[in-house]
Design an enzyme around this catalytic site. Structure first.
Site, PDB file in Angstrom:
ATOM      1  N   ASN A  12       3.507   5.500 -38.024  1.00  0.00           N
ATOM      2  CA  ASN A  12       3.435   6.448 -36.912  1.00  0.00           C
ATOM      3  C   ASN A  12       3.868   5.712 -35.646  1.00  0.00           C
ATOM      4  O   ASN A  12       3.122   4.892 -35.123  1.00  0.00           O
ATOM      5  CB  ASN A  12       1.991   6.965 -36.789  1.00  0.00           C
ATOM      6  CG  ASN A  12       1.796   7.869 -35.594  1.00  0.00           C
ATOM      7  OD1 ASN A  12       2.749   8.251 -34.913  1.00  0.00           O
ATOM      8  ND2 ASN A  12       0.537   8.227 -35.335  1.00  0.00           N
ATOM      9  N   TRP A  13       5.067   6.026 -35.179  1.00  0.00           N
ATOM     10  CA  TRP A  13       5.604   5.315 -34.008  1.00  0.00           C
ATOM     11  C   TRP A  13       4.919   5.752 -32.715  1.00  0.00           C
ATOM     12  O   TRP A  13       5.104   5.151 -31.679  1.00  0.00           O
ATOM     13  CB  TRP A  13       7.110   5.560 -33.867  1.00  0.00           C
ATOM     14  CG  TRP A  13       7.946   5.006 -34.975  1.00  0.00           C
ATOM     15  CD1 TRP A  13       7.502   4.396 -36.129  1.00  0.00           C
ATOM     16  CD2 TRP A  13       9.382   5.012 -35.056  1.00  0.00           C
ATOM     17  NE1 TRP A  13       8.576   4.032 -36.902  1.00  0.00           N
ATOM     18  CE2 TRP A  13       9.738   4.394 -36.268  1.00  0.00           C
ATOM     19  CE3 TRP A  13      10.391   5.481 -34.215  1.00  0.00           C
ATOM     20  CZ2 TRP A  13      11.068   4.232 -36.664  1.00  0.00           C
ATOM     21  CZ3 TRP A  13      11.713   5.335 -34.603  1.00  0.00           C
ATOM     22  CH2 TRP A  13      12.049   4.706 -35.820  1.00  0.00           C
ATOM     23  N   HIS A  98      -4.010  14.112 -35.866  1.00  0.00           N
ATOM     24  CA  HIS A  98      -4.311  12.725 -35.492  1.00  0.00           C
ATOM     25  C   HIS A  98      -5.366  12.732 -34.384  1.00  0.00           C
ATOM     26  O   HIS A  98      -5.371  13.623 -33.526  1.00  0.00           O
ATOM     27  CB  HIS A  98      -3.027  12.030 -35.015  1.00  0.00           C
ATOM     28  CG  HIS A  98      -3.204  10.566 -34.835  1.00  0.00           C
ATOM     29  ND1 HIS A  98      -3.825  10.023 -33.730  1.00  0.00           N
ATOM     30  CD2 HIS A  98      -2.887   9.522 -35.640  1.00  0.00           C
ATOM     31  CE1 HIS A  98      -3.868   8.699 -33.870  1.00  0.00           C
ATOM     32  NE2 HIS A  98      -3.299   8.374 -35.021  1.00  0.00           N
ATOM     33  N   GLU A 168      -9.142   7.992 -40.939  1.00  0.00           N
ATOM     34  CA  GLU A 168      -8.990   7.002 -39.874  1.00  0.00           C
ATOM     35  C   GLU A 168     -10.232   7.025 -38.984  1.00  0.00           C
ATOM     36  O   GLU A 168     -10.362   7.923 -38.140  1.00  0.00           O
ATOM     37  CB  GLU A 168      -7.782   7.331 -38.993  1.00  0.00           C
ATOM     38  CG  GLU A 168      -6.473   7.387 -39.720  1.00  0.00           C
ATOM     39  CD  GLU A 168      -5.303   7.223 -38.753  1.00  0.00           C
ATOM     40  OE1 GLU A 168      -4.612   6.208 -38.851  1.00  0.00           O
ATOM     41  OE2 GLU A 168      -5.110   8.097 -37.899  1.00  0.00           O
ATOM     42  N   GLY A 174      -6.284   1.285 -33.093  1.00  0.00           N
ATOM     43  CA  GLY A 174      -5.944   0.479 -31.922  1.00  0.00           C
ATOM     44  C   GLY A 174      -6.887  -0.710 -31.736  1.00  0.00           C
ATOM     45  O   GLY A 174      -6.785  -1.431 -30.748  1.00  0.00           O
TER      46      GLY A 174
END
Ligand code: PGA
Length: 254
Positions: A12-13, A98, A168, A174
């Site tokens: 996932n950019w 997301h 997630e 992060g």
């Protein structure tokens, strides 16, 4: 005997990579360097603006995904992108729900509609779920269950194996450290249990992925010992070397 599913690594950019040249170079590099990875599906999810350029670069080996779609099919929705727009660009995956989008107001109900739109257009939804924090009483488990129940409410038993579920935990996204593989395994089992409750014990399971602070060093352990079918990768998907490092380590798993 259950059919063994192929592993999958999805990059996932997010809102990164700022020229077409860079985008093409990244995908070409991934294709070239991952040539020997035979057991792993690879997906890149760039920003929409690069789809036209990447359409001719992606292959059977490295598939194209996006990071969102709109919940309706067509009409007066300024600024939105429909699943129907994407089929011409060979888009075969879409990340839905997301946590970074949920944090900006995306609801479970909207997510459930987006999953249906993706399936209608033969695009595989990568349905993201995950708790913000954990508590002693295990309330986070009911939270995960309700995300699954509402998010998958429009998905039939026949379709569920066409979905990819990406677990997630928000606190690992992060972050410097990923969740440990033991906890990943627990969550993968819990998600399977919820899906069996929803669809019956004979259901064909969707692929279940882990995401959050994945890198080339922890990828193999998470997939192998966490018993997940692959990984959703953020930061480490932006450099050929890092992303391919993850792919190669996942590909080693028997
Ligand atoms: P990260 O992001 O790999 O940079 O932690 C994961 C994600 O947002 O899916």
């Amino acid at each position: 005997m259950a059919l063994k599913k192929k592993k999958i690594v999805i990059g996932n950019w997010k809102m990164n990579i700022f020229t077409s040249k860079e985008a093409v170079k990244l995908v070409e590099g991934i294709k070239k360097e991952s040539i020997k990875a035979k057991n792993t599906d690879i997906v890149v999810c760039p920003p929409f603006v690069y789809l036209a350029d990447l359409k001719s670069v992606v292959s059977k080996k490295v598939a194209l995904g996006v990071q969102n779609i709109f919940e309706e099919t067509a009409g007066s929705y300024t600024g939105e992108v429909s699943a129907q727009h994407l089929t011409q660009f060979k888009v075969s995956y879409v990340i839905i729900g997301h946590s970074e989008r949920r944090a900006r107001g995306e609801s479970d109900t909207s997510i459930s509609k987006k999953i249906v739109r993706a399936l209608e257009n033969k695009i595989t939804p990568v349905f993201c779920i995950g708790e913000a924090s954990r508590d002693e009483q295990g309330e986070y488990l009911s939270f995960i269950k309700s995300q699954l129940v509402v998010g998958l409410s429009g998905v039939s038993k026949m379709q569920i194996s066409d979905v990819v579920v990406a677990y997630e935990p928000i606190w690992a996204i992060g972050a410097t450290e990923a969740m440990n593989s033991h906890q990943v395994h627990e969550m993968s089992l819990y998600i399977q249990k919820c899906i069996k409750e929803m669809y019956g014990t004979m259901v064909m399971m969707p692929r279940i992925l882990y995401g959050g602070a994945v890198n080339a060093d922890n990828a193999r352990e998470i997939v192998d010992r966490g018993y997940v079918d692959g990984l959703l990768v953020g930061r480490e998907s932006l450099k050929v070397e890092n992303f391919v490092g993850i792919i190669k380590n996942v590909d080693l798993i028997k």
